[in-house]
Every structure is written in C-alpha cells, then in structure tokens.
Design an enzyme around this catalytic site. Structure first.
Site, short mmCIF file in Angstrom:
data_model
loop_
_atom_site.label_atom_id
_atom_site.label_comp_id
_atom_site.label_asym_id
_atom_site.label_seq_id
_atom_site.Cartn_x
_atom_site.Cartn_y
_atom_site.Cartn_z
N LYS A 204 0.82 -1.21 0.00
CA LYS A 204 0.00 0.00 0.00
C LYS A 204 0.86 1.27 0.00
CE LYS A 204 -4.36 -1.87 1.61
NZ LYS A 204 -5.36 -1.98 2.66
N ARG A 239 -3.12 -9.88 5.54
CA ARG A 239 -3.54 -9.97 4.13
C ARG A 239 -2.40 -9.45 3.26
NH1 ARG A 239 -5.91 -6.66 0.46
NH2 ARG A 239 -7.51 -7.52 -0.91
#
Ligand code: 7PM
Length: 262
Positions: A204, A239
């Site tokens: 991210k 995740r």
C-alpha cells in the site's frame, strides 16, 4: 491471507479463460507458499474506485471462486460489500466474507447472518471514490475502535455471533500516511477489543511513502516489516500479496511471541 488479483480488462472468452487460468495458478502457488486463506475480490472497493454493478461483480468473481472452493485445501474469502455476492459466494463454498464496508450496505447484515460464515468488519472513512481527499480524525485509533464496536453491535444484533467476527482497522481506507502509522503503532487498542484482528498493508501507499515513493513492486521488504509489527502487536490474520516472504517472517514473530509469554 493471500490476495488474489483478478485482472478485469479482457472480456473476450479467450481472454477471460486466460485471466482465470492465471488467477487459479496464482492461488495454488500462494497455498503452496503457506497461505491459510485466499481472498478474492472484484476491485469494487479500491481507493478512487467508482464501484461495479452486482452482475459485473458476480461475472468477474464467481467462476474463479467456484474453481478455488473446489480445488484448494484452504478456505476462500470473498472481498465484497454486496448482499447478493455474499449469498452466491456462500452457495459456491466460500469460507469467509471480507467486507471493507463492514456490512453497512442495505441488506448486508441479514445476508451475512444467513450465510453463517465468518465476517471481517473493516473500518473505512468515507467512500472509496473520495476517501483519500481529506481524511480527518479526532484520534484515529479511538475513532476506529468506536466504529468497529458499533459494527460488532450491529452484527450481533442481526444474528452474527461474536465468535464469527474479525476486525480490521482498514489501512489506506480514508487515512493519511500519518493516520496509518499511528494506527499501526496503536494496534493493541484494536487487538484489545477481544476479537481476532486482520490487517492489510501489503504494497500500500503507506509503505511507498516511507520508501521515497517506491512503486508497488518495490515494497516487499517494507510490507513484510509492517506485517511483523502488526503480528507482534497481536494481529492474527495478515492480508498480503507476497505470501512466502511473509510466512517466513511470521515464523520469527511466532518464536518471539512464544517466549514473550514466559
Ligand atoms: C488498490 C488500492 C487496489 C487498494 C487494492 C487495494 C484491504 C481489503 C483491500 C484491507 C481487508 C489492496 C486494497 N484492502 N480487505 N481489501 N483489509 N479486510 O491493497 O486492508 O488489496 S483492497
């Protein structure tokens, strides 16, 4: 939890077959590498996204989901906010619902309850299309705890028992880089709510931001570092895109956690 990307751009039968073939191959590899869950989604909830229709999401995700549920040795989680997709995914054998909207869509609480599946409730401020424009909090971790507490209450009131719930602070969903790192630094506050915590920071922009804006394909080491910090703080599901590297790092965290209890 391994993230399975389904590339949405080729819609000819041949192209679709190839995309699905690649997705299945990637999922099998993630399981070989140690993934305990495979998360599959239709790109409707990503930052800046406009969202897709129910039919489009069903068409995109269900063929792959069905094959995965049939062939994989681990549960398949479906990343969706739509009640229709939750119901159909459950029918095809999905093992978990991962809802970045925390069951706030109309009908989602009842649909999720009816499946009897575990549900991940994620925090998001605003809506995907606009959430990164000007995120604001009084106290980001306190606000996330309050929101997740409210969603746990809504879920249990709808008939989803607490033992089926997982909580996620929602890294990158309506948060500045500083908000994300404050949340990571204070993750024990979410862990302290007493339910298993899932985190997704893999590749991210919060990782890119501290690496001189490194592109997504150069965020592996930073992503693993973030995963280690979260796991050390008590996160139970991580995740990630890079399963093998993260699983190796988790072996070290596990060894430290085992001795931390002594
Ligand atoms: C573009 C930006 C593409 C962001 C994909 C993403 C999470 C999630 C996603 C998370 C849970 C990604 C995200 N992130 N579900 N789905 N928690 N529970 O990096 O952090 O895959 S989408």
């Amino acid at each position: 939890m391994g993230v399975l990307n389904i590339t949405p751009d080729s819609f000819s039968d041949g192209g679709r077959f190839l995309d699905h073939g690649r997705a299945l191959e990637q999922a099998h590899r993630m399981v070989e590498d140690g993934a305990a869950i495979i998360d599959i989604g239709g790109e409707s909830t990503r930052p800046g996204s406009e969202g897709v229709s129910v039919q489009e999401e069903l068409d995109r995700v269900m063929p792959v989901l069905e094959a995965l549920c049939r062939d994989l040795s681990v549960p398949v989680s479906v990343d969706t906010s739509k009640p229709e997709v939750m119901r159909e995914a459950c029918r095809l054998g999905a093992g978990m619902i991962n809802d970045v909207n925390a069951l706030r869509a109309s009908g989602a609480l009842d649909a999720a309850a009816a499946t009897g599946l575990p549900v991940c409730l994620m925090h998001m401020q605003g809506q995907p299309r606009t959430m990164q424009q000007a995120p604001q909090y009084r106290d980001v971790s306190a606000d996330v705890v309050a929101f997740l507490g409210e969603r746990v209450a809504a879920a249990t009131a709808a008939g989803i028992p607490r033992h089926r719930l997982v909580l996620d602070p929602g890294f990158g969903f309506g948060k500045t880089v500083q908000h994300n790192y404050r949340l990571l630094a204070q993750l024990q506050r979410i862990v302290g709510m007493g339910l298993p915590v899932l985190v997704g920071m893999s590749r991210k922009s919060m990782i890119g931001a501290v690496l001189d804006q490194a592109p997504a394909d150069q965020r592996l080491v930073g992503s693993v570092a973030a995963a280690v910090i979260a796991a050390r703080a008590g996160a139970r599901l991580i995740r990630v895109h890079d399963v093998r590297a993260t699983v190796e790092a988790m072996a070290v965290v596990r060894a430290v956690l085992a001795e931390s209890r002594e």
